[in-house]
Write an enzyme that holds these catalytic residues in place. Structure first.
Site, PDB file in Angstrom:
ATOM      1  N   SER A 256       1.052  -0.972   0.048  1.00 22.87           N
ATOM      2  CA  SER A 256       0.206   0.352   0.038  1.00 22.87           C
ATOM      3  C   SER A 256       0.689   1.509   0.136  1.00 22.87           C
ATOM      4  CB  SER A 256      -0.947  -0.058   1.386  1.00 22.87           C
ATOM      5  OG  SER A 256      -0.435   0.543   2.085  1.00 22.87           O
ATOM      6  N   LYS A 257       0.583   2.285   0.162  1.00 20.95           N
ATOM      7  CA  LYS A 257       0.621   4.029  -0.479  1.00 20.95           C
ATOM      8  C   LYS A 257       1.942   3.990   1.063  1.00 20.95           C
ATOM      9  CE  LYS A 257      -3.113   6.633  -1.913  1.00 20.95           C
ATOM     10  NZ  LYS A 257      -4.561   7.004  -1.139  1.00 20.95           N
ATOM     11  N   ARG A 258       1.876   2.790   1.995  1.00 19.40           N
ATOM     12  CA  ARG A 258       2.559   3.729   3.327  1.00 19.40           C
ATOM     13  C   ARG A 258       3.455   2.317   3.401  1.00 19.40           C
ATOM     14  NH1 ARG A 258       2.391   0.150   6.866  1.00 19.40           N
ATOM     15  NH2 ARG A 258       0.187  -1.508   5.418  1.00 19.40           N
ATOM     16  N   HIS A 259       3.694   2.052   1.543  1.00 18.57           N
ATOM     17  CA  HIS A 259       5.361   1.436   1.417  1.00 18.57           C
ATOM     18  C   HIS A 259       6.095   1.977   0.561  1.00 18.57           C
ATOM     19  CE1 HIS A 259       2.823  -2.424   2.732  1.00 18.57           C
ATOM     20  NE2 HIS A 259       3.880  -2.635   3.587  1.00 18.57           N
TER      21      HIS A 259
END
Ligand code: GLU
Length: 525
Positions: A256-259
């Site tokens: 996800s965007k967090r990565h």
């Protein structure tokens, strides 16, 4: 099944930008079709009109073009089984939903939203599994007729068998058995506005478009028993299923965007080459016989095998992708690299695509502010610093000359902007503290700069080996390491500690400018 023509599809819903997971599904379908001499179909599943946006349709075609994944039928290309855009096929789905009602496999449901809301509330209060209570499944023919005649709004629901099991074989996961009581109780096929749900449109289209294999992400597995039931209800043979392993981040959670970057636009804006993405993504959860790292799209297509898919989730490794990017950058010709880096140097094209502000990576330093080069109205690069007195043709010439030098150093195309800067702007004279190498003092550094004056004027006309030998000789004479000689020279000539290989940079900058910069630095030292 064996002799059947392979026809596979990528069927995204245009409700968001194309991301790594979707692209991987598209790529695997494409590679499988190509490996079998089959057809790859691009279908737009735009039944969800509330989240639909035209820009996502454009983004889909644009991303596929950028990656070099071409399709045989569908989208803007048409084909024998079109249209391939579900919103253009609504009448068809209605007809098929009615057909299931006539066959006794589906039924009209007249429950209004208040009633459904009431059921939902009771279910939550009593900790019961959510779902429709099948109230209208038992209406008599007369009741249905009367409701229809009265113009009552309705949906059409599938009659999911109340007992028994649904079995199917997944190419990757083997036999899957699902209790029918665990399938959602009588899901809606046709909504009250006459629009189909995903399930109905998907099944009807896969059947009519003669799809042989459904390859999609594993998150769709819970829908598959329902789909198998729908094929049975229609009396159709279902395609083969192959649910692809998940793509996770390094922490084992879904990517996800967090990565980091996930949308292809973001990868583009961050200076990745499509060849690198294709190569890396093709290996995400799939192996190839000879176990190499580097494969072109054509080689992947020739070697792809369903049997080589991994069951375990794939882990997306940004470092590995960066490595691929470097490999593919170095494989480009100077002209190609110029073409790919120009948007980043000038802050146009891919460089201007949106970057997700939540992304943990910093924003790339691209455009004239960093490179000193902008794009002129004729599409040719121009130098923004008028004091450099550089004609547009010279800007392009110098950039092309710089390409073989920067090629060795780039991790991302975005890095090019700062690397070419010394050529197009007059760097500010660096402060002494920036020039003095860690192991030297001020007096010694001054000696280095003195020698640098001779060095930068003498290396013109020499071979690279001779120029390097000269630098070594000067360093020896000063009793210092080569690196401690080169660092002050680099700072004086380029104004930065990071530059393309120095000797080549000095040659491209020219004797006059190089000497002038060393002298200026020395004078201010
Ligand atoms: N429209 C679905 C999606 O957005 C298609 C899933 C499938 O391949 O059946 O991914």
């Amino acid at each position: 099944m064996e002799n059947k023509e392979v026809r596979v599809r990528y069927a995204p819903s245009p409700t968001g930008l194309q991301h790594i997971g979707g692209v991987r599904t598209a790529l695997f379908n494409y590679l499988f079709a190509r490996s079998k001499g089959g057809k790859f179909i691009l279908r737009l599943e735009d039944t969800d009109r509330t989240r639909y946006d035209e820009k996502y349709v454009k983004n889909l075609y644009d991303t596929m073009d950028w990656l070099g994944i071409d399709w045989d039928e569908g989208g803007d290309k048409g084909g024998e089984y079109g249209p391939y855009v579900q919103s253009e096929r609504f009448e068809l789905y209605k007809k098929y939903a009615q057909e299931l009602v006539e066959k006794g496999e589906a039924y009209y449901c007249f429950c209004d939203s208040e009633r459904l809301e009431r059921i939902r509330k009771i279910q939550t209060e009593n900790k019961m599994p959510p779902g429709y209570d099948r109230n209208c499944r038992h209406l008599t023919e007369e009741e249905v007729k009367a409701n229809l005649a009265a113009g009552k709004p309705y949906v059409i629901r599938l009659k999911v068998p109340l007992e028994g099991e649904t079995k199917f074989t997944d190419h990757l996961l083997g036999d899957i058995v699902w209790k029918n009581e665990d399938i959602s109780p009588d899901p809606v096929l046709l909504k009250s506005d006459g629009f189909p749900t995903y399930h109905l449109a998907n099944i009807v289209d896969d059947h009519l478009m003669k799809i042989s294999h459904v390859m999609r992400a594993q998150e769709w597995i819970p829908s598959t028993p329902l789909h198998v039931q729908m094929y049975r209800a229609f009396g159709w043979e279902h395609p083969e299923f192959c649910h692809l392993p998940m793509v996770n981040g390094s922490d084992g959670k879904k990517l996800s965007k967090r990565h980091g970057s996930t949308s292809l636009n973001e990868f583009r804006a961050r200076g990745y080459l499509p060849q690198a993405i294709v190569n890396y993504v093709a290996l995400l959860g799939c192996s190839y016989e000879d176990g190499r790292d580097i494969y072109s799209l054509d080689e992947l297509a020739a070697n792809f095998k369903l049997e080589h898919l991994n069951k375990a989730p794939a882990v997306f490794d940004y470092k590995k992708l960066e490595w691929y990017n470097g490999q593919y950058i170095r494989a480009l010709s100077d002209e190609e690299l110029y073409k790919w880096t120009l948007p980043f140097i000038t802050g146009t094209g891919d460089a201007s695509l949106e970057i997700n502000p939540e992304n943990p990576q910093p924003k790339p330093k691209v455009g004239p502010e960093y490179s000193g080069v902008a794009l002129g109205s004729d599409g040719e690069p121009v130098c923004v610093d008028s004091s450099m007195n550089m004609a547009s043709a010279d800007v392009k010439k110098k950039l092309l000359e710089l390409m073989p030098l920067i090629k060795e150093r780039l991790h991302f195309l975005t890095d090019a902007a700062e690397m070419v800067r010394f050529m197009f702007t007059e760097p500010a004279v660096p402060a002494n503290s920036e020039i003095i190498p860690k192991k030297l003092d001020e007096a010694k550094t001054k000696e280095v700069l003195e020698k640098a004056k001779s060095f930068v004027s003498e290396i013109f006309g020499m071979s690279h080996d001779d120029a390097e030998a000269l630098a070594k000789k000067y360093a020896e004479e000063l009793g210092i390491k080569l690196g401690d000689f080169m660092m002050p020279v680099r700072m004086a000539v380029t104004g930065s500690r990071i530059s393309p290989p120095l000797i080549g940079s000095i040659w491209i900058l020219g004797k006059e400018k190089a000497c002038e910069r060393v002298e200026k630095t020395l004078a201010a030292f």
